[in-house]
Scaffold this active site. Structure first.
Site, PDB file in Angstrom:
ATOM      1  CB  VAL A  54      49.064  46.276  48.158  1.00  0.00           C
ATOM      2  CG1 VAL A  54      49.397  46.316  46.857  1.00  0.00           C
ATOM      3  CG2 VAL A  54      49.115  44.829  48.750  1.00  0.00           C
TER       4      VAL A  54
ATOM      5  CE1 TYR B 218      45.276  33.659  46.850  1.00  0.00           C
ATOM      6  CE2 TYR B 218      43.739  31.877  46.521  1.00  0.00           C
ATOM      7  CZ  TYR B 218      44.489  32.894  45.971  1.00  0.00           C
ATOM      8  OH  TYR B 218      44.337  33.094  44.635  1.00  0.00           O
ATOM      9  CB  ALA B 219      39.792  29.898  51.172  1.00  0.00           C
ATOM     10  CB  ALA B 220      39.558  33.601  55.104  1.00  0.00           C
TER      11      ALA B 220
ATOM     12  CE  LYS C 161      42.853  36.096  46.132  1.00  0.00           C
ATOM     13  NZ  LYS C 161      43.223  37.496  45.234  1.00  0.00           N
TER      14      LYS C 161
ATOM     15  CG  ASN D 293      46.965  41.183  39.891  1.00  0.00           C
ATOM     16  OD1 ASN D 293      46.460  39.876  39.667  1.00  0.00           O
ATOM     17  ND2 ASN D 293      48.126  41.385  39.756  1.00  0.00           N
TER      18      ASN D 293
ATOM     19  CB  SER E 187      40.685  32.855  43.906  1.00  0.00           C
ATOM     20  OG  SER E 187      40.940  31.474  43.739  1.00  0.00           O
TER      21      SER E 187
END
Length: 257
Positions: A65, A162-164, A166, A91, A149
């Site tokens: 992706v 991951y937090a950044a 999302k 996704n 998330s």
């Protein structure tokens, strides 16, 4: 009586369609009458996930992706096969956990590339097609659903990458909603809590299980089949006046105004 949610005649691109939430989305899109363009890095996994579905309603595309050329090619192939693309679900996801002071450049970049940059590539490719269609007089509209998330709204220890990413997806959602509304194109985010997928095995394990469940008012994890109903609602005309929103599907794990 007409069903509240239908995707009849709609074609939806779903990234990360080979397993978990992506696989469940693909299955429900077809069940609701739509066509699916499934994207996944693992061709064997993707084939196994999509092969039970009607062949005439499915297009499988293998690749990363984070490859902008793949996004453009997949949209072109989808239009050639089904006539148009009406929806996108960003996704696909990976995790590369580490505490901030120990995270490598590679761990940071791999997650950003897949979740954030990759989602941009697919939004751009699908958006260009849907805007062109709208300018030609097609009023059927379109819908983008970004799978974000609660980590993007609360932070996540050991997952700054991951937090950044999302959190960034929330910003992309709101921007697309503002830019594309005049074309009857909608963009929304879904923020999941803990869903029973391979990616959440660690947090659902014995070490973290009790502490996590104590923070969820409904007191349980969700299943992929449960949460994807909301995604298909946002893809359908049942949500025709919903755009720029971040919908939490998390059992109450994150509650805000």
């Amino acid at each position: 009586m007409n069903p509240l949610v239908t995707l009849a005649g709609r074609t939806v691109v779903v990234t990360g369609a080979g397993q978990g939430i992506g696989k469940a989305i693909a299955e429900l899109v077809v069940e609701l009458g739509g066509n699916v363009v499934g994207i996944d890095l693992n061709g064997e996994t993707l084939s196994a996930a999509l092969s039970p579905l009607p062949a005439e309603r499915v297009l499988a595309v293998q690749g990363s992706v984070a490859d902008p050329a793949l996004a453009n090619r997949a949209v072109a192939d989808a239009v050639a096969r089904f006539g148009a693309v009406h929806g996108l679900v960003n996704n696909a996801g990976i995790i590369r956990p580490a505490m901030i002071d120990k995270m490598t450049d590679t761990q940071w970049q791999e997650v950003i590339d897949v979740h954030l940059t990759g989602s941009f590539y697919w939004m751009r490719a699908v958006g260009q097609h849907m805007i062109a269609r709208a300018k030609e007089g097609d009023k059927s509209g379109g819908s983008v659903v970004n799978i974000s998330s609660d980590a993007g709204r609360k932070g996540s220890i050991g997952q700054i990458n991951y937090a950044a990413a999302k959190a960034g997806m929330l910003g992309m959602t709101m921007t697309a909603a503002r830019e594309w509304g005049r074309y009857n194109l909608r963009a929304n985010s879904v923020c999941f809590g803990v869903v029973e997928t391979p990616m959440t095995e660690v947090v659902r394990g014995e070490k973290f299980r009790d502490a996590m469940l104590a923070q969820i008012p409904l007191g349980r994890w969700s299943t992929p089949e449960e949460v994807v109903r909301v995604v298909c609602f946002l893809l359908s005309d049942a949500s025709s006046y919903v755009t720029g929103q971040h919908l939490g599907v998390n059992g109450g794990f994150h509650i805000s105004l």
